[in-house]
Write a protein that holds these residues in place. Sequence first.
Motif, PDB file in Angstrom:
ATOM      1  N   ASP A 108       1.172  -1.424  -2.766  1.00  0.00           N
ATOM      2  CA  ASP A 108       2.589  -1.154  -2.574  1.00  0.00           C
ATOM      3  C   ASP A 108       3.330  -2.345  -1.967  1.00  0.00           C
ATOM      4  O   ASP A 108       4.487  -2.226  -1.571  1.00  0.00           O
ATOM      5  CB  ASP A 108       2.776   0.075  -1.677  1.00  0.00           C
ATOM      6  N   GLY A 168      11.439  -1.539  -1.915  1.00  0.00           N
ATOM      7  CA  GLY A 168      10.387  -2.295  -1.266  1.00  0.00           C
ATOM      8  C   GLY A 168       9.708  -3.305  -2.162  1.00  0.00           C
ATOM      9  O   GLY A 168       8.994  -4.193  -1.670  1.00  0.00           O
ATOM     10  N   PRO A 205       7.818 -11.205   3.953  1.00  0.00           N
ATOM     11  CA  PRO A 205       8.044 -10.522   2.687  1.00  0.00           C
ATOM     12  C   PRO A 205       9.130 -11.140   1.819  1.00  0.00           C
ATOM     13  O   PRO A 205       9.224 -10.816   0.647  1.00  0.00           O
ATOM     14  CB  PRO A 205       8.488  -9.131   3.152  1.00  0.00           C
ATOM     15  N   ASN A 206       9.974 -12.022   2.370  1.00  0.00           N
ATOM     16  CA  ASN A 206      11.182 -12.390   1.604  1.00  0.00           C
ATOM     17  C   ASN A 206      11.651 -13.831   1.817  1.00  0.00           C
ATOM     18  O   ASN A 206      12.848 -14.101   1.707  1.00  0.00           O
ATOM     19  CB  ASN A 206      12.334 -11.434   1.951  1.00  0.00           C
ATOM     20  N   VAL A 255       3.837  -2.945   7.768  1.00  0.00           N
ATOM     21  CA  VAL A 255       4.955  -2.461   6.962  1.00  0.00           C
ATOM     22  C   VAL A 255       6.190  -3.330   7.154  1.00  0.00           C
ATOM     23  O   VAL A 255       6.908  -3.645   6.202  1.00  0.00           O
ATOM     24  CB  VAL A 255       5.272  -0.997   7.320  1.00  0.00           C
ATOM     25  N   THR A 256       6.442  -3.735   8.394  1.00  0.00           N
ATOM     26  CA  THR A 256       7.615  -4.555   8.683  1.00  0.00           C
ATOM     27  C   THR A 256       7.333  -5.419   9.901  1.00  0.00           C
ATOM     28  O   THR A 256       6.427  -5.137  10.681  1.00  0.00           O
ATOM     29  CB  THR A 256       8.852  -3.675   8.949  1.00  0.00           C
ATOM     30  N   ILE A 315       2.506  -3.926   0.829  1.00  0.00           N
ATOM     31  CA  ILE A 315       2.311  -3.998   2.276  1.00  0.00           C
ATOM     32  C   ILE A 315       1.430  -5.204   2.612  1.00  0.00           C
ATOM     33  O   ILE A 315       0.454  -5.501   1.914  1.00  0.00           O
ATOM     34  CB  ILE A 315       1.665  -2.696   2.794  1.00  0.00           C
TER      35      ILE A 315
END
Length: 264
Positions: free
Chosen positions: A237, A90, A119-120, A252-253, A239
């Motif tokens: 983390d 993660g 996130p990416n 989270v996603t 998030i």
Amino acid sequence: MSQPVLRPSVVPIPRGGGATWRLEVHDRLGSTSDLCKARLEAGAGADGIAILALEQTAGRGSRGRAWSDPGGNLALSVMLVGQGAAVPVGLWPFIAGLALHDAVAGYVPAGHVLELKWPNDLLLDGGKMAGILIETGIGAGVSWQVIGIGANLRGKPDIAGRTLACLADCGVDAPAAPAVARKLLHHLGLWLSCYETHGFAAIRTAWLDRGHAIGTPIRVRAGNQQFTGTFAGLGDDGILLLRTPGGVRRVVTGEVLLAPATPE
């Protein structure tokens, strides 16, 4: 008469701590990540090998999407095996994202905006120019991770409903993929060392410095749900923290759209 098999050229790149990345440059592949996975699942993969395709015909992006390459772009995947795969999966989008951003930033002229998107993704002037896909598995009893990175350097596909960008949009002579791959692996080594020394807190701070600004309007699609708010930072983390009328929500996603929400 059969065509001769062209062997890839191999370029060693210092990784830090006395280790090296081993960059294989292939003329043409279906998918760099698929080649990595095939080797790893057969027990033939090695930590630190990076596969670059000058032409990729069957690239894959997140959520099962195809990553279309009109040619001249970056298609790179990195194998991490055993001890090399010790970073929690993660956290890889942030470490790899920093390396990608820093490798590309030197080619972007003043007046253009390069930023990471949770996130990416990597955005150029608001359009997606690069993405990261993390895959994991076990081969020959050893855990592995494959970090796939695709970046539009000299061209971009035309996909309805999506805003895409490439370095050439800035009016520059976009660099060749091998040069960008070498820079990216150099920076990947630096950010891995940073993580090993200072932990995720340092990665988080650096990502926030290069990412979309606090307060950016965000719409999130997660399965059948859709919700909106403004970017409130990253948790310890990684998030996504989304400020909503009901308070701060941890995401989270999901698919993140950096734009004010509009009625469907």
